[in-house]
Design an enzyme around this catalytic site. Structure first.
Site, PDB file in Angstrom:
ATOM      1  N   GLU A   1       2.390  -7.575   6.584  1.00 32.26           N
ATOM      2  CA  GLU A   1       3.624  -7.288   7.292  1.00 32.26           C
ATOM      3  C   GLU A   1       3.864  -5.788   7.191  1.00 32.26           C
ATOM      4  O   GLU A   1       3.614  -5.193   6.143  1.00 32.26           O
ATOM      5  CB  GLU A   1       4.831  -8.024   6.684  1.00 32.26           C
ATOM      6  CG  GLU A   1       4.845  -9.517   6.929  1.00 32.26           C
ATOM      7  CD  GLU A   1       4.049 -10.294   5.884  1.00 32.26           C
ATOM      8  OE1 GLU A   1       3.681 -11.448   6.161  1.00 32.26           O
ATOM      9  OE2 GLU A   1       3.783  -9.747   4.798  1.00 32.26           O
TER      10      GLU A   1
ATOM     11  N   TYR B   1      -3.483   0.653  10.622  1.00 30.41           N
ATOM     12  CA  TYR B   1      -3.987  -0.720  10.681  1.00 30.41           C
ATOM     13  C   TYR B   1      -4.710  -0.981  11.992  1.00 30.41           C
ATOM     14  O   TYR B   1      -5.772  -1.597  12.014  1.00 30.41           O
ATOM     15  CB  TYR B   1      -2.844  -1.717  10.481  1.00 30.41           C
ATOM     16  CG  TYR B   1      -2.118  -1.542   9.172  1.00 30.41           C
ATOM     17  CD1 TYR B   1      -2.803  -1.249   7.992  1.00 30.41           C
ATOM     18  CD2 TYR B   1      -0.736  -1.651   9.102  1.00 30.41           C
ATOM     19  CE1 TYR B   1      -2.134  -1.073   6.802  1.00 30.41           C
ATOM     20  CE2 TYR B   1      -0.067  -1.487   7.901  1.00 30.41           C
ATOM     21  CZ  TYR B   1      -0.765  -1.196   6.752  1.00 30.41           C
ATOM     22  OH  TYR B   1      -0.101  -1.023   5.569  1.00 30.41           O
TER      23      TYR B   1
ATOM     24  N   ASN C   1       7.571   1.774  10.958  1.00 29.86           N
ATOM     25  CA  ASN C   1       6.495   2.494  10.276  1.00 29.86           C
ATOM     26  C   ASN C   1       5.292   2.670  11.217  1.00 29.86           C
ATOM     27  O   ASN C   1       4.253   2.035  11.064  1.00 29.86           O
ATOM     28  CB  ASN C   1       6.092   1.774   8.991  1.00 29.86           C
ATOM     29  CG  ASN C   1       5.242   2.626   8.085  1.00 29.86           C
ATOM     30  OD1 ASN C   1       4.691   3.635   8.521  1.00 29.86           O
ATOM     31  ND2 ASN C   1       5.112   2.217   6.845  1.00 29.86           N
TER      32      ASN C   1
ATOM     33  N   ILE D   1       0.885  -1.169   0.000  1.00 31.96           N
ATOM     34  CA  ILE D   1       0.000   0.000   0.000  1.00 31.96           C
ATOM     35  C   ILE D   1       0.919   1.214   0.000  1.00 31.96           C
ATOM     36  O   ILE D   1       1.875   1.274   0.775  1.00 31.96           O
ATOM     37  CB  ILE D   1      -0.979   0.000   1.196  1.00 31.96           C
ATOM     38  CG1 ILE D   1      -1.931   1.200   1.121  1.00 31.96           C
ATOM     39  CG2 ILE D   1      -0.259  -0.068   2.503  1.00 31.96           C
ATOM     40  CD1 ILE D   1      -3.090   1.146   2.110  1.00 31.96           C
ATOM     41  N   ALA D   2       0.665   2.128  -0.916  1.00 37.23           N
ATOM     42  CA  ALA D   2       1.519   3.315  -1.011  1.00 37.23           C
ATOM     43  C   ALA D   2       0.711   4.481  -1.556  1.00 37.23           C
ATOM     44  O   ALA D   2      -0.214   4.301  -2.346  1.00 37.23           O
ATOM     45  CB  ALA D   2       2.718   3.034  -1.911  1.00 37.23           C
TER      46      ALA D   2
END
Length: 147
Positions: free
Chosen positions: A107, A119, A112, A73-74
């Site tokens: 992961e 999350y 981060n 995801i970016a």
């Protein structure tokens, strides 16, 4: 959040921008050929966030039966901290529920913290730590969401 942001499935015309975003986000981005292959993978969900027809973020996921793995995801640097990642993750979870997926795994780098907070806000819990998981030797947290 920027409005309106549309979340749609990735198409071949999105690959170049997705690749550019991934180059800025990851030390070892997927090759363009791999991204194209994922579009036709029947067990993959690849979503892009569009702002005025421009890709500003993406999420990749593999799923089989009741389990799914979020691969990447970016968000483009110019669109960070505007709710794009949250919108992508929310849409992905909705689509996975429709496919009767029950568990989502991912992961995340131990460093981060913003991603971990995102999350956790969705209800993900930490299951384990994978030591030296990333290419630079950094550890990863394995997280899970039961949906």
């Amino acid at each position: 959040m920027i409005t309106p942001v549309d979340i749609i499935e990735m198409e071949p015309e999105h690959v170049n921008t997705v690749y550019t975003i991934s180059e800025g986000a990851f030390p070892l981005p997927w090759a363009k050929e791999e991204l194209i292959r994922e579009i036709i993978n029947p067990h993959a969900l690849n979503l892009v966030a569009l702002y005025e027809d421009t890709v500003c973020g993406y999420i990749q996921c593999w799923y089989t039966y009741e389990d799914a793995d979020i691969l990447n995801i970016a968000v483009d640097e110019h669109f960070k901290r505007q709710g794009i990642a949250r919108a992508l993750l929310n849409r992905l979870i909705t689509l996975l529920k429709e496919k009767n997926v029950q568990n989502i795994f991912l992961e995340v780098r131990v460093s981060n913290i913003p991603a971990q907070m995102l999350y956790k806000s969705f209800g993900f819990i930490t299951l384990a730590k994978r030591e030296r998981y990333y290419i630079n030797g950094e550890d990863a947290l394995v997280m899970n969401l039961q949906i």
